[in-house]
Enzyme design. Sequence first.
Site, short mmCIF file in Angstrom:
data_model
loop_
_atom_site.label_atom_id
_atom_site.label_comp_id
_atom_site.label_asym_id
_atom_site.label_seq_id
_atom_site.Cartn_x
_atom_site.Cartn_y
_atom_site.Cartn_z
N SER A 1 0.66 -1.12 -0.17
CA SER A 1 0.08 0.01 -0.09
C SER A 1 1.00 1.07 0.17
CB SER A 1 -0.88 -0.04 1.48
OG SER A 1 -1.42 1.40 1.57
N TYR B 1 -0.49 -0.15 10.35
CA TYR B 1 -0.73 -0.41 8.96
C TYR B 1 0.58 0.09 7.88
CZ TYR B 1 -3.11 -1.10 4.39
OH TYR B 1 -3.49 -1.50 3.03
N LYS C 1 3.28 -2.21 5.96
CA LYS C 1 3.44 -2.18 4.46
C LYS C 1 4.75 -1.74 4.02
CE LYS C 1 -0.85 -3.57 3.15
NZ LYS C 1 -1.00 -4.97 2.49
P1 NAD Z 1 -11.06 -6.64 1.54
O1 NAD Z 1 -11.38 -6.54 2.85
O2 NAD Z 1 -11.95 -6.38 0.36
O3 NAD Z 1 -10.60 -8.25 1.26
C1 NAD Z 1 -9.73 -8.97 2.08
C2 NAD Z 1 -9.49 -10.15 1.91
O4 NAD Z 1 -8.66 -10.68 2.67
C3 NAD Z 1 -10.85 -11.12 2.29
O5 NAD Z 1 -10.96 -12.04 1.16
C4 NAD Z 1 -10.62 -11.48 3.65
O6 NAD Z 1 -11.28 -12.86 3.91
C5 NAD Z 1 -9.14 -11.93 3.51
N1 NAD Z 1 -8.44 -11.89 4.91
C6 NAD Z 1 -8.46 -11.06 5.72
N2 NAD Z 1 -7.71 -11.46 6.84
C7 NAD Z 1 -7.55 -12.73 6.44
C8 NAD Z 1 -6.57 -13.65 7.25
N3 NAD Z 1 -6.21 -13.57 8.39
N4 NAD Z 1 -6.33 -14.99 6.43
C9 NAD Z 1 -6.71 -15.04 5.20
N5 NAD Z 1 -7.63 -14.38 4.53
C10 NAD Z 1 -7.95 -13.14 5.31
O7 NAD Z 1 -9.73 -5.90 1.17
P2 NAD Z 1 -8.96 -5.53 0.02
O8 NAD Z 1 -9.16 -3.90 -0.30
O9 NAD Z 1 -9.23 -6.06 -1.15
O10 NAD Z 1 -7.41 -5.65 0.28
C11 NAD Z 1 -6.72 -6.61 -0.36
C12 NAD Z 1 -5.33 -5.95 -0.13
O11 NAD Z 1 -5.06 -4.78 -0.61
C13 NAD Z 1 -4.84 -5.93 1.47
O12 NAD Z 1 -3.44 -6.28 1.46
C14 NAD Z 1 -4.75 -4.25 1.70
O13 NAD Z 1 -4.00 -3.79 2.58
C15 NAD Z 1 -4.42 -3.87 0.17
N6 NAD Z 1 -4.90 -2.53 -0.30
C16 NAD Z 1 -5.94 -2.20 -0.29
C17 NAD Z 1 -6.37 -0.90 -0.90
C18 NAD Z 1 -7.90 -0.41 -0.93
O14 NAD Z 1 -7.96 0.55 -1.39
N7 NAD Z 1 -8.94 -1.28 -1.09
C19 NAD Z 1 -5.38 0.14 -1.04
C20 NAD Z 1 -4.13 -0.49 -0.70
C21 NAD Z 1 -3.67 -1.54 -0.35
#
Ligand code: NAD
Length: 266
Positions: free
Chosen positions: A155, A168, A172
């Site tokens: 991130s 966080y 990251k």
């Molecule tokens: P989301 O909440 O939509 O999905 C997260 C997924 O991770 C889900 O399938 C959940 O079940 C799974 N998960 C959570 N804890 C877990 C665990 N302990 N073991 C196994 N699975 C687990 O989130 P997202 O936004 O799709 O995030 C995905 C990645 O992208 C993350 O690493 C997040 O930090 C990163 N990210 C997201 C954004 C954004 O804007 N959405 C921006 C930067 C980085």
Amino acid sequence: MSTETSPAAYPSPAQLFSLDGQVAVVTGGGRGIGEGIARTFAAAGARVVVAARRTAEVEAVAASIVADGGEAIGVGCDVTDDAAVDALARTAIDAFGSLSIWVNNAGGSPARKPLTELSRDEWDQCTALNLTAVWVGIVTAAKYIETGSILNISSGAGTGPVPGSGHYGAAKAGVNSLTMTASAELAPRVRVNGIMPGAIPTEIFRTALGIRNDDDLAATEQAWNIPMGRFGTPLDIGTAALFLCSPAAGWVTGETWRIGGGAKPR
Ligand code: NAD
């Protein structure tokens, strides 16, 4: 040695971006960005193991990939449980015969607090999921992948101050460091890269920002003034992930790229 490429050595884009014959594990694949990556990989020909904590969600994603003509299975797995992560890799190999791509995507942190107000438990939970589990994923993938690639979903929070999400951001930033070191240690056998997604309105994004409905979301999108004029989608990240894990990126390792609709002018 000449570095020129003869015209005969140019494969077609379809070959360069194909994941035919590859087996990919995508953690956190039950929804959001991970689901986007899993679907994009399956559409490119990979056999995909969709893994996350919520078994019903990963089974639904896998079933929908199969209904679309792809190959996938869903596996319930908490990535903070080292034994479960090892079992996940073995399940992938039992199901599809090998393993060549591993995406450490599971992550996120709902707690928003200044560092001075964060509890030790909140810090530990955040780093266990967002940093330690990525290291375990890298070690596990390196153990079972003969040649292939690892992708870490990081991130932009890891590259600057993030008041309210310092835990966080620190995790990251650690992921970005792991990507660099693992790429050096595992080359040329396994490539290791990262993506820092911009704003993608997934479940964790909505929870973290307190977005309750579509009106809130539209107002946030407008206020954020993203150069490309919109929030991103899981497909925007899936296509970048496809490039980094495909033969097209055969000379790319140790990179962490921001895919985020453009940087805001200062
Ligand atoms: P989301 O909440 O939509 O999905 C997260 C997924 O991770 C889900 O399938 C959940 O079940 C799974 N998960 C959570 N804890 C877990 C665990 N302990 N073991 C196994 N699975 C687990 O989130 P997202 O936004 O799709 O995030 C995905 C990645 O992208 C993350 O690493 C997040 O930090 C990163 N990210 C997201 C954004 C954004 O804007 N959405 C921006 C930067 C980085």
